[in-house]
Design a protein around this motif. Structure first.
Motif, PDB file in Angstrom:
ATOM      1  N   ILE A 138       0.843  -1.205   0.000  1.00  0.00           N
ATOM      2  CA  ILE A 138       0.000   0.000   0.000  1.00  0.00           C
ATOM      3  C   ILE A 138       0.874   1.249   0.000  1.00  0.00           C
ATOM      4  O   ILE A 138       0.631   2.196  -0.762  1.00  0.00           O
ATOM      5  N   GLU A 139       1.894   1.262   0.848  1.00  0.00           N
ATOM      6  CA  GLU A 139       2.776   2.425   0.917  1.00  0.00           C
ATOM      7  C   GLU A 139       3.465   2.676  -0.420  1.00  0.00           C
ATOM      8  O   GLU A 139       3.626   3.826  -0.838  1.00  0.00           O
ATOM      9  N   GLY A 174       1.451   7.955  -6.000  1.00  0.00           N
ATOM     10  CA  GLY A 174       0.329   8.869  -6.168  1.00  0.00           C
ATOM     11  C   GLY A 174      -1.020   8.202  -6.316  1.00  0.00           C
ATOM     12  O   GLY A 174      -1.993   8.855  -6.725  1.00  0.00           O
ATOM     13  N   CYS A 175      -1.122   6.914  -5.980  1.00  0.00           N
ATOM     14  CA  CYS A 175      -2.375   6.181  -6.147  1.00  0.00           C
ATOM     15  C   CYS A 175      -3.300   6.356  -4.946  1.00  0.00           C
ATOM     16  O   CYS A 175      -2.852   6.433  -3.801  1.00  0.00           O
ATOM     17  N   SER A 176      -4.589   6.389  -5.216  1.00  0.00           N
ATOM     18  CA  SER A 176      -5.607   6.259  -4.186  1.00  0.00           C
ATOM     19  C   SER A 176      -5.936   4.773  -4.088  1.00  0.00           C
ATOM     20  O   SER A 176      -6.289   4.151  -5.087  1.00  0.00           O
ATOM     21  N   VAL A 177      -5.838   4.192  -2.882  1.00  0.00           N
ATOM     22  CA  VAL A 177      -5.867   2.739  -2.738  1.00  0.00           C
ATOM     23  C   VAL A 177      -7.085   2.291  -1.937  1.00  0.00           C
ATOM     24  O   VAL A 177      -7.388   2.849  -0.874  1.00  0.00           O
ATOM     25  N   GLY A 183     -14.941   0.183 -11.295  1.00  0.00           N
ATOM     26  CA  GLY A 183     -14.564   1.526 -10.870  1.00  0.00           C
ATOM     27  C   GLY A 183     -13.095   1.711 -10.574  1.00  0.00           C
ATOM     28  O   GLY A 183     -12.702   2.776 -10.067  1.00  0.00           O
ATOM     29  N   PHE A 184     -12.271   0.718 -10.880  1.00  0.00           N
ATOM     30  CA  PHE A 184     -10.842   0.813 -10.562  1.00  0.00           C
ATOM     31  C   PHE A 184      -9.999   0.823 -11.835  1.00  0.00           C
ATOM     32  O   PHE A 184     -10.325   0.162 -12.819  1.00  0.00           O
TER      33      PHE A 184
END
Length: 396
Positions: free
Chosen positions: A3-4, A10-13, A58-59
């Motif tokens: 995740i980090e 710059g991703c929204s996870v 949606g991803f």
């Protein structure tokens, strides 16, 4: 870490996790968390997304840095039309039978293997791969969990008496010292490769062996790296894994040749990521995120020289009264990083999987022999320093 690494790009996870991991995930990351029965099950993850009002359509990207959810992420990505690892590649990276069949067809030496469903069929399956000794394991396992070496028909019958219904995989036993090869592939080209030798073969965890490994430098053993590079190229091409990170286990024979064991399309477990960063100059998590996103590969950092290694720490079984701290571990010779998972009042249990541990250390030294000696000494000191309560004694 996955995740980090994605957040750093710059991703929204949004992360699907099991209920047992939900609290830790919420407190340890700023990702949106959805809770699922099983993160490796497509239906469970889709249900969890639905409860959160989310759709796989949606991803932009669906991925996983974990072994057990690799195929689920690929399938959900395909369902939603998102960027994802191709399903057939994910299967080849997880199903050990498919994996070995493809690798063998590419001309790479590997163990003969047979799949079987009924545990009672293990003897017949063993004969089909050349007879005993053999290794039996789940088709899509990890960490030596439920993996056993069977040396005779009697041992096979004893195993079958308590084994669950399969499917299972039986492989001919491959002798030799076990190594792991970790690195990065982009557009089918190897961009980073580091070799390390396990202190003991991973399957020996079941007999109490210390789990860990020590890095081997390319300048130290150039012939090993030439063989490793050739094997990795052929294996990854056979599996179709052209962009990402890899963790490959091999067995070194007396003549120096390498026999393929297994391949994962993920960052290796334990402290392999930290040793790779320190010994070989590559941040595998950053490389994984960049490859997953199709972004340019990060650069390789300069290394400090010397050798590095890591080991899992174990403790005597029982109720823990006291345990050394990470700061105390860092005072031991060569220790550059340490974590402790065990706490007073907790129950210490024997290791049954290669990733079971009370803590871990990363150690450096002038060469691989010194690092191995320091790891062993540190693990022995830690185990002897854990105080176990006597029967009936309180740790309060």
């Amino acid at each position: 870490m996955a995740i980090e690494a994605l957040r750093a790009e710059g991703c929204s996870v949004t992360c699907a996790v099991s209920a047992t991991d939900a609290d830790r995930a919420r407190s340890g990351t700023d990702a949106d968390i959805v809770v699922t029965d099983q993160a490796g099950d497509v239906e469970s993850v889709l249900f969890a997304l639905g409860r959160a009002g989310l759709s796989p359509n949606g991803f932009d990207l669906v991925t996983s840095g974990q072994e057990y959810s690799l195929v689920a992420a690929a399938a959900i990505g395909a369902i939603g039309g998102a960027r994802a690892l191709p399903v057939e590649v994910a299967i080849a990276l997880r199903d050990k039978f498919v994996q070995k069949e493809r690798v063998r067809a590419a001309g790479v030496a590997t163990a003969r293997c047979e799949a079987f469903d009924d545990p009672a069929g293990v003897e017949q399956a063993a004969l089909q791969v050349g007879g005993f000794p053999v290794v039996v394991k789940p088709l899509a396992g990890a960490g030596a969990r439920n993996t056993a070496r069977l040396s005779s028909p009697g041992a096979a019958r004893a195993w079958a008496a308590s084994a669950a219904v399969g499917p299972w995989l039986v492989e001919e036993f491959v002798p030799g010292a076990e190594l792991h090869l970790d690195g990065v592939v982009r557009d089918g080209r190897i961009r980073l490769l580091g070799a390390s030798r396990y202190l003991r073969n991973v399957i020996d965890v079941h007999s109490g062996a210390l789990v860990g490994s020590v890095s081997v430098g390319a300048a130290e053993q150039p012939e090993l790296y030439a063989r490793a590079h050739a094997l990795v190229e052929r294996v990854l091409a056979a599996l179709g894994h052209a962009d990402g990170v890899f963790h490959i286990e091999v067995f070194e024979q007396p003549d120096g040749s390498l026999v393929f064991g297994e391949c994962g399309g993920r960052v290796g477990g334990g402290r392999i990521d930290e040793v790779t960063r320190r010994a070989f100059g590559g941040d595998l998590h950053r490389h994984w995120a960049a490859a997953t996103l199709g972004a340019p590969a990060p650069g390789t950092a300069e290394t400090t020289g010397g050798s590095f290694g890591w080991a899992f720490l174990t403790a005597p079984a029982g109720l823990v009264r006291s345990v050394p701290s990470p700061d105390e571990l860092r005072t031991r010779p060569g220790v550059v990083d340490a974590t402790v998972k065990l706490a007073p009042g907790e129950l210490s249990k024997p290791a049954v999987k290669s990733f079971d541990r009370a803590g871990d250390v990363v150690v450096t030294g002038a060469d691989s022999a010194e690092v191995a000696a320091r790891l062993t000494a540190c693990a022995e000191w830690f185990a002897s320093s854990v105080a176990i309560a006597a029967d009936g004694e309180s740790t309060a």
